[in-house]
Design a protein around this motif. Structure first.
Motif, mmCIF file in Angstrom:
data_model
loop_
_atom_site.group_PDB
_atom_site.id
_atom_site.type_symbol
_atom_site.label_atom_id
_atom_site.label_comp_id
_atom_site.label_asym_id
_atom_site.label_seq_id
_atom_site.Cartn_x
_atom_site.Cartn_y
_atom_site.Cartn_z
ATOM 1 N N ALA A 23 0.855 -1.180 0.000
ATOM 2 C CA ALA A 23 0.000 0.000 0.000
ATOM 3 C C ALA A 23 0.890 1.229 0.000
ATOM 4 C CB ALA A 23 -0.923 0.028 1.212
ATOM 5 N N MET A 24 0.346 2.316 -0.488
ATOM 6 C CA MET A 24 1.033 3.596 -0.432
ATOM 7 C C MET A 24 0.033 4.664 -0.022
ATOM 8 S SD MET A 24 3.534 3.435 -3.759
ATOM 9 C CE MET A 24 4.401 4.894 -3.228
ATOM 10 N N GLY A 25 0.542 5.821 0.331
ATOM 11 C CA GLY A 25 -0.387 6.874 0.698
ATOM 12 C C GLY A 25 0.297 8.047 1.338
ATOM 13 N N TRP A 26 -0.469 8.731 2.193
ATOM 14 C CA TRP A 26 0.000 9.982 2.759
ATOM 15 C C TRP A 26 -0.375 10.091 4.229
ATOM 16 C CZ3 TRP A 26 2.742 13.283 -0.412
ATOM 17 C CH2 TRP A 26 2.713 12.990 -1.772
ATOM 18 N N TYR A 27 0.608 10.557 5.011
ATOM 19 C CA TYR A 27 0.394 10.926 6.398
ATOM 20 C C TYR A 27 0.516 12.445 6.510
ATOM 21 C CZ TYR A 27 0.671 6.262 8.562
ATOM 22 O OH TYR A 27 0.428 4.979 8.982
ATOM 23 N N ARG A 28 -0.020 12.983 7.582
ATOM 24 C CA ARG A 28 0.087 14.421 7.878
ATOM 25 C C ARG A 28 0.548 14.571 9.329
ATOM 26 N NH1 ARG A 28 -5.204 17.078 6.678
ATOM 27 N NH2 ARG A 28 -5.919 16.210 8.672
ATOM 28 N N GLN A 29 1.413 15.558 9.531
ATOM 29 C CA GLN A 29 1.881 15.859 10.883
ATOM 30 C C GLN A 29 1.791 17.355 11.137
ATOM 31 O OE1 GLN A 29 5.894 14.554 11.799
ATOM 32 N NE2 GLN A 29 5.384 14.366 13.963
ATOM 33 N N THR A 30 1.236 17.713 12.278
ATOM 34 C CA THR A 30 1.190 19.102 12.711
ATOM 35 C C THR A 30 2.044 19.254 13.963
ATOM 36 O OG1 THR A 30 -0.833 18.629 13.943
ATOM 37 C CG2 THR A 30 -1.083 19.539 11.733
ATOM 38 N N PRO A 31 2.482 20.465 14.283
ATOM 39 C CA PRO A 31 3.376 20.667 15.422
ATOM 40 C C PRO A 31 2.822 20.076 16.717
ATOM 41 C CG PRO A 31 3.295 22.648 14.110
ATOM 42 C CD PRO A 31 2.265 21.725 13.540
ATOM 43 N N GLY A 32 3.642 19.305 17.395
ATOM 44 C CA GLY A 32 3.249 18.718 18.658
ATOM 45 C C GLY A 32 2.385 17.477 18.543
ATOM 46 N N GLN A 33 2.116 17.056 17.324
ATOM 47 C CA GLN A 33 1.250 15.895 17.108
ATOM 48 C C GLN A 33 2.011 14.790 16.388
ATOM 49 O OE1 GLN A 33 -1.940 15.819 18.301
ATOM 50 N NE2 GLN A 33 -1.521 17.851 19.140
ATOM 51 N N GLN A 34 1.541 13.573 16.558
ATOM 52 C CA GLN A 34 2.103 12.460 15.803
ATOM 53 C C GLN A 34 1.556 12.479 14.380
ATOM 54 O OE1 GLN A 34 1.133 8.926 18.081
ATOM 55 N NE2 GLN A 34 3.103 8.979 19.109
ATOM 56 N N ARG A 35 2.261 11.812 13.505
ATOM 57 C CA ARG A 35 1.766 11.664 12.145
ATOM 58 C C ARG A 35 0.477 10.857 12.165
ATOM 59 N NH1 ARG A 35 7.281 9.926 8.825
ATOM 60 N NH2 ARG A 35 8.510 11.727 9.467
ATOM 61 N N SER A 36 -0.470 11.290 11.348
ATOM 62 C CA SER A 36 -1.721 10.558 11.243
ATOM 63 C C SER A 36 -2.008 10.265 9.776
ATOM 64 C CB SER A 36 -2.872 11.341 11.879
ATOM 65 O OG SER A 36 -3.055 12.564 11.215
ATOM 66 N N LEU A 37 -2.629 9.125 9.530
ATOM 67 C CA LEU A 37 -2.911 8.703 8.170
ATOM 68 C C LEU A 37 -3.992 9.589 7.559
ATOM 69 C CD1 LEU A 37 -2.327 6.585 5.964
ATOM 70 C CD2 LEU A 37 -4.249 5.288 6.882
ATOM 71 N N VAL A 38 -3.723 10.069 6.347
ATOM 72 C CA VAL A 38 -4.682 10.889 5.618
ATOM 73 C C VAL A 38 -5.374 10.050 4.555
ATOM 74 C CG1 VAL A 38 -4.930 12.853 4.061
ATOM 75 C CG2 VAL A 38 -3.383 13.002 6.025
ATOM 76 N N ALA A 39 -4.581 9.318 3.781
ATOM 77 C CA ALA A 39 -5.146 8.531 2.674
ATOM 78 C C ALA A 39 -4.227 7.372 2.381
ATOM 79 C CB ALA A 39 -5.326 9.390 1.432
ATOM 80 N N ARG A 40 -4.836 6.265 1.966
ATOM 81 C CA ARG A 40 -4.089 5.043 1.691
ATOM 82 C C ARG A 40 -4.696 4.355 0.484
ATOM 83 N NH1 ARG A 40 -4.665 -0.456 3.103
ATOM 84 N NH2 ARG A 40 -2.735 -1.549 3.682
ATOM 85 N N ILE A 41 -3.841 3.844 -0.392
ATOM 86 C CA ILE A 41 -4.308 3.079 -1.539
ATOM 87 C C ILE A 41 -3.536 1.778 -1.573
ATOM 88 C CG2 ILE A 41 -2.768 4.374 -3.101
ATOM 89 C CD1 ILE A 41 -4.941 3.911 -5.294
ATOM 90 N N ALA A 42 -4.263 0.675 -1.544
ATOM 91 C CA ALA A 42 -3.639 -0.634 -1.576
ATOM 92 C C ALA A 42 -3.277 -1.012 -3.013
ATOM 93 C CB ALA A 42 -4.578 -1.675 -0.982
ATOM 94 N N ARG A 43 -2.535 -2.092 -3.135
ATOM 95 C CA ARG A 43 -2.082 -2.504 -4.456
ATOM 96 C C ARG A 43 -3.264 -2.852 -5.378
ATOM 97 N NH1 ARG A 43 3.133 -3.363 -5.660
ATOM 98 N NH2 ARG A 43 3.524 -4.216 -7.729
ATOM 99 N N ASP A 44 -4.352 -3.315 -4.782
ATOM 100 C CA ASP A 44 -5.541 -3.604 -5.585
ATOM 101 C C ASP A 44 -6.395 -2.353 -5.805
ATOM 102 O OD1 ASP A 44 -7.586 -5.131 -2.919
ATOM 103 O OD2 ASP A 44 -6.661 -3.165 -3.115
ATOM 104 N N GLU A 45 -5.844 -1.193 -5.408
ATOM 105 C CA GLU A 45 -6.453 0.121 -5.592
ATOM 106 C C GLU A 45 -7.615 0.394 -4.647
ATOM 107 O OE1 GLU A 45 -5.095 0.713 -10.253
ATOM 108 O OE2 GLU A 45 -7.114 1.274 -9.622
ATOM 109 N N TYR A 46 -7.746 -0.427 -3.607
ATOM 110 C CA TYR A 46 -8.728 -0.108 -2.565
ATOM 111 C C TYR A 46 -8.212 1.098 -1.801
ATOM 112 C CZ TYR A 46 -11.649 -0.581 1.588
ATOM 113 O OH TYR A 46 -12.526 -0.342 2.609
ATOM 114 N N THR A 47 -9.080 2.084 -1.593
ATOM 115 C CA THR A 47 -8.657 3.320 -0.938
ATOM 116 C C THR A 47 -9.326 3.499 0.424
ATOM 117 O OG1 THR A 47 -10.381 4.553 -2.100
ATOM 118 C CG2 THR A 47 -8.189 4.516 -3.101
#
Length: 119
Positions: free
Chosen positions: A34-58
């Motif tokens: 799978a691939m995708g994107w995380y987001r991090q803001t100051p003082g916070q841990q990274r959180s998952l924003v979007a993910r797409i699996a190899r079969d293109e499930y999002t």
């Protein structure tokens, strides 16, 4: 050598759009689960924003569902994040990631790109 290189961040006004892209090295793109994107803001841990699996499930974080779209262009070894109707709460550093499963699961991250949503 594993590489994920992001581009496309910047400053945008609320309601605007940005498109992020992340080009990966072939050794990642050939075996990712799978691939995708995380987001991090100051003082916070990274959180998952979007993910797409190899079969293109999002999958999307509830806060971005309906506004963000994750996609992959296999011919370019690239994953994209189209962000529409941006809100100030979307501000942060966005990290591309790739999930590779062998005997264990490993996440590889890019260097991050800043997205700022401000009037």
């Amino acid at each position: 050598q594993v590489q994920l290189v992001e581009s496309g961040g910047g400053l945008v006004r609320p309601g605007g759009s940005l498109s992020l892209s992340c080009t990966t090295s072939p050794d990642i793109f050939d075996v990712y689960a799978a691939m995708g994107w995380y987001r991090q803001t100051p003082g916070q841990q990274r959180s998952l924003v979007a993910r797409i699996a190899r079969d293109e499930y999002t999958e999307y974080a509830a806060s971005v569902k309906g506004r963000f779209t994750v996609s992959i262009a296999a011919a370019k070894n690239t994953v994209y994040l189209q962000m529409d109707s941006l809100e100030p709460e979307d501000t942060g550093v966005y990290y591309c990631y790739a999930e590779v499963r062998t005997l264990t699961t490993t996440h590889y991250f890019g260097q991050g790109t800043q997205v700022t949503v401000s009037p």
